[in-house]
Scaffold this motif. Sequence first.
Motif, mmCIF file in Angstrom:
data_model
loop_
_atom_site.group_PDB
_atom_site.id
_atom_site.type_symbol
_atom_site.label_atom_id
_atom_site.label_comp_id
_atom_site.label_asym_id
_atom_site.label_seq_id
_atom_site.Cartn_x
_atom_site.Cartn_y
_atom_site.Cartn_z
ATOM 1 N N PHE A 79 -26.601 -20.277 59.255
ATOM 2 C CA PHE A 79 -25.377 -20.406 60.047
ATOM 3 C C PHE A 79 -24.559 -21.565 59.501
ATOM 4 C CE2 PHE A 79 -26.927 -17.305 62.816
ATOM 5 C CZ PHE A 79 -26.008 -17.046 63.820
ATOM 6 N N ALA A 80 -23.256 -21.416 59.556
ATOM 7 C CA ALA A 80 -22.358 -22.473 59.109
ATOM 8 C C ALA A 80 -21.331 -22.742 60.199
ATOM 9 C CB ALA A 80 -21.662 -22.083 57.809
ATOM 10 N N ALA A 81 -21.407 -23.911 60.812
ATOM 11 C CA ALA A 81 -20.431 -24.323 61.816
ATOM 12 C C ALA A 81 -19.355 -25.136 61.106
ATOM 13 C CB ALA A 81 -21.102 -25.146 62.902
ATOM 14 N N GLU A 82 -18.156 -24.584 61.053
ATOM 15 C CA GLU A 82 -17.065 -25.223 60.311
ATOM 16 C C GLU A 82 -15.894 -25.532 61.232
ATOM 17 O OE1 GLU A 82 -17.534 -26.035 57.288
ATOM 18 O OE2 GLU A 82 -19.225 -24.784 56.676
ATOM 19 N N THR A 83 -15.039 -26.438 60.789
ATOM 20 C CA THR A 83 -13.811 -26.742 61.536
ATOM 21 C C THR A 83 -12.561 -26.499 60.689
ATOM 22 O OG1 THR A 83 -13.971 -29.067 60.864
ATOM 23 C CG2 THR A 83 -14.937 -28.469 63.001
ATOM 24 N N ASP A 84 -12.742 -26.169 59.404
ATOM 25 C CA ASP A 84 -11.610 -25.860 58.539
ATOM 26 C C ASP A 84 -12.101 -25.037 57.350
ATOM 27 O OD1 ASP A 84 -11.802 -27.905 55.946
ATOM 28 O OD2 ASP A 84 -12.726 -28.716 57.757
ATOM 29 N N ASP A 85 -11.211 -24.242 56.760
ATOM 30 C CA ASP A 85 -11.551 -23.414 55.594
ATOM 31 C C ASP A 85 -12.905 -22.738 55.785
ATOM 32 O OD1 ASP A 85 -9.194 -24.084 54.254
ATOM 33 O OD2 ASP A 85 -10.099 -25.882 53.375
ATOM 34 N N VAL A 86 -13.034 -21.997 56.892
ATOM 35 C CA VAL A 86 -14.328 -21.454 57.287
ATOM 36 C C VAL A 86 -14.952 -20.587 56.198
ATOM 37 C CG1 VAL A 86 -15.510 -19.942 58.940
ATOM 38 C CG2 VAL A 86 -13.772 -21.558 59.746
ATOM 39 N N VAL A 87 -14.210 -19.613 55.698
ATOM 40 C CA VAL A 87 -14.770 -18.687 54.708
ATOM 41 C C VAL A 87 -15.088 -19.401 53.405
ATOM 42 C CG1 VAL A 87 -14.299 -16.633 53.319
ATOM 43 C CG2 VAL A 87 -13.670 -16.674 55.740
ATOM 44 N N LYS A 88 -14.172 -20.231 52.948
ATOM 45 C CA LYS A 88 -14.374 -20.958 51.686
ATOM 46 C C LYS A 88 -15.608 -21.861 51.761
ATOM 47 C CE LYS A 88 -12.168 -24.364 48.641
ATOM 48 N NZ LYS A 88 -10.964 -25.209 48.426
ATOM 49 N N ASN A 89 -15.691 -22.643 52.819
ATOM 50 C CA ASN A 89 -16.819 -23.568 52.953
ATOM 51 C C ASN A 89 -18.144 -22.838 53.137
ATOM 52 O OD1 ASN A 89 -15.201 -25.845 52.690
ATOM 53 N ND2 ASN A 89 -14.837 -26.024 54.888
ATOM 54 N N ALA A 90 -18.111 -21.762 53.928
ATOM 55 C CA ALA A 90 -19.352 -21.023 54.183
ATOM 56 C C ALA A 90 -19.814 -20.264 52.943
ATOM 57 C CB ALA A 90 -19.144 -20.059 55.347
ATOM 58 N N THR A 91 -18.880 -19.736 52.172
ATOM 59 C CA THR A 91 -19.247 -19.046 50.928
ATOM 60 C C THR A 91 -19.923 -20.011 49.961
ATOM 61 O OG1 THR A 91 -17.407 -17.485 51.184
ATOM 62 C CG2 THR A 91 -18.349 -17.728 48.975
ATOM 63 N N ALA A 92 -19.354 -21.198 49.862
ATOM 64 C CA ALA A 92 -19.960 -22.219 48.992
ATOM 65 C C ALA A 92 -21.338 -22.626 49.509
ATOM 66 C CB ALA A 92 -19.041 -23.427 48.907
ATOM 67 N N ILE A 124 -16.186 -22.421 71.309
ATOM 68 C CA ILE A 124 -17.371 -21.680 70.871
ATOM 69 C C ILE A 124 -18.641 -22.508 71.009
ATOM 70 C CG2 ILE A 124 -18.508 -20.807 68.784
ATOM 71 C CD1 ILE A 124 -15.828 -19.486 68.058
ATOM 72 N N MET A 125 -18.627 -23.753 70.534
ATOM 73 C CA MET A 125 -19.836 -24.566 70.625
ATOM 74 C C MET A 125 -20.068 -24.951 72.077
ATOM 75 S SD MET A 125 -21.086 -27.848 68.368
ATOM 76 C CE MET A 125 -21.706 -26.841 67.027
ATOM 77 N N GLY A 126 -21.147 -24.425 72.633
ATOM 78 C CA GLY A 126 -21.452 -24.653 74.037
ATOM 79 C C GLY A 126 -20.878 -23.594 74.957
ATOM 80 N N GLY A 127 -20.088 -22.657 74.411
ATOM 81 C CA GLY A 127 -19.473 -21.616 75.226
ATOM 82 C C GLY A 127 -20.283 -20.333 75.235
ATOM 83 N N ALA A 128 -19.753 -19.304 75.924
ATOM 84 C CA ALA A 128 -20.466 -18.031 76.082
ATOM 85 C C ALA A 128 -20.103 -17.019 75.011
ATOM 86 C CB ALA A 128 -20.162 -17.443 77.457
ATOM 87 N N GLU A 129 -19.039 -17.283 74.244
ATOM 88 C CA GLU A 129 -18.574 -16.330 73.239
ATOM 89 C C GLU A 129 -18.654 -16.932 71.839
ATOM 90 O OE1 GLU A 129 -15.383 -13.597 75.699
ATOM 91 O OE2 GLU A 129 -14.626 -15.307 74.579
ATOM 92 N N ASN A 130 -18.543 -16.040 70.855
ATOM 93 C CA ASN A 130 -18.561 -16.476 69.468
ATOM 94 C C ASN A 130 -17.643 -15.561 68.666
ATOM 95 O OD1 ASN A 130 -19.258 -17.975 67.242
ATOM 96 N ND2 ASN A 130 -21.459 -17.654 67.438
ATOM 97 N N ALA A 131 -17.098 -16.082 67.596
ATOM 98 C CA ALA A 131 -16.295 -15.300 66.652
ATOM 99 C C ALA A 131 -16.798 -15.658 65.266
ATOM 100 C CB ALA A 131 -14.810 -15.624 66.800
ATOM 101 N N VAL A 132 -17.486 -14.729 64.632
ATOM 102 C CA VAL A 132 -18.177 -15.058 63.393
ATOM 103 C C VAL A 132 -17.652 -14.264 62.204
ATOM 104 C CG1 VAL A 132 -20.266 -15.587 64.717
ATOM 105 C CG2 VAL A 132 -20.043 -13.346 63.618
ATOM 106 N N VAL A 133 -17.926 -14.822 61.042
ATOM 107 C CA VAL A 133 -17.689 -14.159 59.765
ATOM 108 C C VAL A 133 -19.032 -14.105 59.061
ATOM 109 C CG1 VAL A 133 -16.502 -14.279 57.554
ATOM 110 C CG2 VAL A 133 -15.328 -15.036 59.625
#
Length: 398
Positions: free
Chosen positions: A324-337, A358-367
Amino acid sequence: MLAGKRILLIIGGGIAAFKSLDLIRRLRERGATVVPVLTKAAEEFVTPLSASALSAEKVYRDLFDLTDEAEMGHIELSRAADLVVVAPATADLMGKMAGGLANDLASTLLMATDKPVLIAPAMNVRMWQHPATQRNIATLKEDGILFVGPNEGNMACGEFGLGRMAEPLEIVAAVEAAIADGPLRGKHMLVTSGPTHEPIDPVRYIANRSSGAQGTAIATALSALGAEVTFVTGPADVARPQGVRVVEVQTAREMLAAVQAALPADGAVFAAAVADWRMAKAVDMKIKKDGKGSLPVLEFAENPDILATVSQMKKGRPALVVGFAAETDDVVKNATAKRKRKGCDWIVANDVSPETGIMGGAENAVVVITSDGVEEWPRMGKDQVATRLAAAMVQALE
């Protein structure tokens, strides 16, 4: 899920035996046949008549009952079930199981069965903590015995602590998971979850806002598909999943040790939000202000990289490793790396900026990022994310 399933329920001798009557009712509501076996001590708390009335089945009590042996011998009784459940599992019963003793009907059935065994321990907190009990627990887990509970709370003896039998609905969930005939039947899955707490001093620690909800949902979804799940969790806020093996840890180094101890596994999901750093040397006394406005100097050390460690194993690596990758910017770029750097198969990335909730919430939006590309999932409940991810893992492990 339990329609047509046959449960052999061994009721041990403890005050928690009264819950087993409700457990019989709950299991039958879901279509299961429940055959009760009472130990001599159990009859001090519940009667054979009440167990028989609720189960609508004959109650078995005596190893040397000639009628019972003629109708259905103890060997056949132990093997006619889909699952053997021991609730409550007293310290005495657990000791007999671990030691291979068979001096009454219950212990003989447990020795003779070739079916999975699920136990719900119940005892005084000091008995649970006793070194002999802990040795027996370790032996039983090595033997493949499944556990549900115990829980923490007030006890009939007036003490408080770990040792209360799991509630009937918790046991039902564990039963359903234990006999699930899903596509992951026979596979061992490892899931990490929650934050880690890295101590600064006895009252302060480094952590993050992870609730553990997503990891818990993933463990539950994998278990529902028939997998045997080891769930390694930091001090998360949410209730632990039922029907899985739970390993509680505090720090990143403890989590790594627990993960390594849980291997081998067919698949692994690293959903825990592990602290990147710890104190180079935590102090054993509370750090106090000196009244002069000077600030303490905190020296940090890097924590072990659990995802990379497992992903890059030369021997015994799980067939599918999901990070899992928790990001705050450039989500796809950072997670791909991150996927390439760690060496894992998939990365599930999300934007945990405060405004997303999302962090601590009931929902999520993932790539989801794999070697095949990037797949963006719509925002949905964390349970739905878990169900979809588990289904994708089934396909990958086929």
